[in-house]
Design a protein around this motif. Structure first.
Motif, short mmCIF file in Angstrom:
data_model
loop_
_atom_site.label_atom_id
_atom_site.label_comp_id
_atom_site.label_asym_id
_atom_site.label_seq_id
_atom_site.Cartn_x
_atom_site.Cartn_y
_atom_site.Cartn_z
N THR A 178 -2.85 3.98 -3.12
CA THR A 178 -4.04 3.45 -2.43
C THR A 178 -5.08 4.54 -2.19
O THR A 178 -6.28 4.27 -2.20
N ILE A 225 0.87 -1.17 0.00
CA ILE A 225 0.00 0.00 0.00
C ILE A 225 0.91 1.22 0.00
O ILE A 225 2.05 1.18 0.46
N VAL A 228 -9.50 -0.52 4.20
CA VAL A 228 -8.27 -0.83 3.48
C VAL A 228 -7.45 -1.85 4.26
O VAL A 228 -6.95 -2.83 3.70
N ILE A 275 -4.50 -1.76 -4.16
CA ILE A 275 -3.74 -2.47 -3.14
C ILE A 275 -3.09 -3.60 -3.92
O ILE A 275 -3.76 -4.31 -4.68
N SER A 312 -7.08 3.45 -8.17
CA SER A 312 -6.23 3.17 -7.01
C SER A 312 -6.05 1.66 -6.87
O SER A 312 -6.76 0.87 -7.49
N THR A 365 -1.44 6.76 0.90
CA THR A 365 -2.77 6.79 1.51
C THR A 365 -3.27 8.22 1.68
O THR A 365 -4.48 8.47 1.64
#
Length: 404
Positions: free
Chosen positions: A381, A182, A199, A396, A394, A185
């Motif tokens: 992410t 990740i 998440v 992960i 986005s 953020t």
């Protein structure tokens, strides 16, 4: 599986020298962007939608012009109050939203203002005023759809992107090692504590051996964004959770973020490494501070690859965490096997990726650099600034490391 989407190879120092003029040009252009960009972002759509042959009634023209003028004034003022000394979150939200909306409106005013008008002319549809008004409604319609969709894309929990990465020097005992990534953020003015929890739940569902965060945790100090970042403490990994700083940490008390991540149980890899061992084989997991650390003035911070690898057996494979893809020049020169990065957001709002490409050697996905080094660049992410993602989803990421 090898994914080379949106990526360009770099061949060591020669390519780095070739990139120098391009990056120098970018720096010169960026000096004038704060002055020129706001005017263009609002003036061009104003002309295309109101004055390019539409002949709207006078009240419509005056009201529309006033609205664009208001946007031109409010956007930079809100950005200044939101990101300056005052750090007013509401102002930051207004400014960032206007910035994203104006960028989308500008983009499609230019594209449809030329291409659609030309297509209508070739097809013989309507007269001058009718064509101009069709273009206006088309621009407004496309912009509205993209902003609604882009907002939903930015606020949702990212989809998991899975891929296998073969590392020729990886021992058989480490085959199948699962690395969750990740990055970016960007916890910020919009409270995303619940999003952060979801998440982390998704990351935990991946059953990763190693979980990595490659920086840009938040916009703001650790104290200010603590509530949004706390769910990171719930992330699970069978071997280790590791973190490196991004450039945004150096806008807001980087050491505070290092300390908070350490408190939450993450291992800050500040120019150091750890060893991941399994089945009699070993992987060096190293990390460096962001490349902006040294110029930030924060004592003791700076990107030092030699320090990160100090004491590591040079025969062992190396997984390196570095926030910006452009660090791959140094990684390739040192024979790093795989670098994990973020920073680019995949451009975040199309077609901004063309500008990102002026500064970074890769935009997203897996790319090869030099004779040994591979680089995986995540689209990020979260999102920075404008709460929109348009044609840049986005993610992960779950990378499964494979031995030959």
């Amino acid at each position: 599986m090898t994914d080379t989407s949106d990526a360009r190879p770099v061949d060591g120092e020669a390519e780095a020298r070739a990139d120098a003029p391009r990056r120098g040009l970018l720096r010169r252009v960026m000096r004038y962007v704060p002055l020129i960009a706001p005017v263009l972002l609002w003036a061009v759509p104003c002309w295309v939608l109101l004055f390019a042959g539409q002949h709207w009634p006078l009240p419509v023209t005056l009201a529309g012009t006033a609205l664009f003028a208001l946007g031109l004034v409010v956007m930079p003022l809100a950005m200044a109050r939101g990101h300056g000394r005052r750090q007013q979150d509401r102002a930051a939200i207004v400014g960032a939203t206007l910035l994203g909306a104006s960028w989308v409106l500008f983009t499609w005013s230019v594209l449809l203002g030329v291409l659609l008008r030309l297509a209508l002319t070739v097809a013989g549809v309507g007269e001058g005023q009718d064509r101009a008004r069709i273009v206006t409604w088309a621009v407004l319609g496309v912009t509205a759809v993209l902003l609604v969709w882009g907002y939903a894309e930015a606020r949702r929990v990212p989809r998991v992107r899975r891929l296998d990465v073969q590392l020729p020097r990886l021992g058989a005992g480490l085959d199948g090692t699962r690395v969750a990534l990740i990055t970016d953020t960007h916890y910020g003015p919009l409270d995303r504590a619940r999003w952060s929890e979801r998440v982390c739940e998704t990351v935990n569902s991946l059953d990763a051996d190693l979980v990595c965060h490659t920086g840009d945790i938040a916009d703001g100090t650790a104290e200010r964004r603590r509530a949004q970042a706390l769910p990171l403490g719930t992330v699970r990994a069978t071997r280790a959770r590791v973190y490196v700083t991004g450039n945004h940490e150096y806008y807001s008390e980087a050491q505070g973020w290092v300390d908070l991540m350490d408190e939450l149980g993450w291992e800050p890899l500040r120019n150091r490494h750890l060893l991941l061992e399994r089945g009699g084989d070993t992987l060096v997991v190293a990390g460096v501070d962001d490349v902006t650390a040294e110029s930030s003035g924060v004592a003791g911070h700076g990107a030092h690859l030699a320090g990160a690898l100090d004491g590591a057996d040079p025969e062992l494979p190396v997984l390196l965490l570095a926030h910006q893809p452009k660090f791959v020049d140094r990684a390739a020169a040192a024979g790093i096997d795989l670098q994990l990065s973020g920073h680019t957001h995949g451009g975040q709002i199309w077609p901004f990726h063309h500008l990102v490409g002026l500064d970074q050697p890769a935009l997203a996905g897996l790319s090869r650099h030099g004779t040994r080094t591979q680089l995986y660049t995540s689209r990020g992410t979260g999102f920075w600034g404008p709460p929109f993602r348009v044609f840049a989803p986005s993610e992960i990421t779950l990378l499964v490391l494979r031995a030959p």
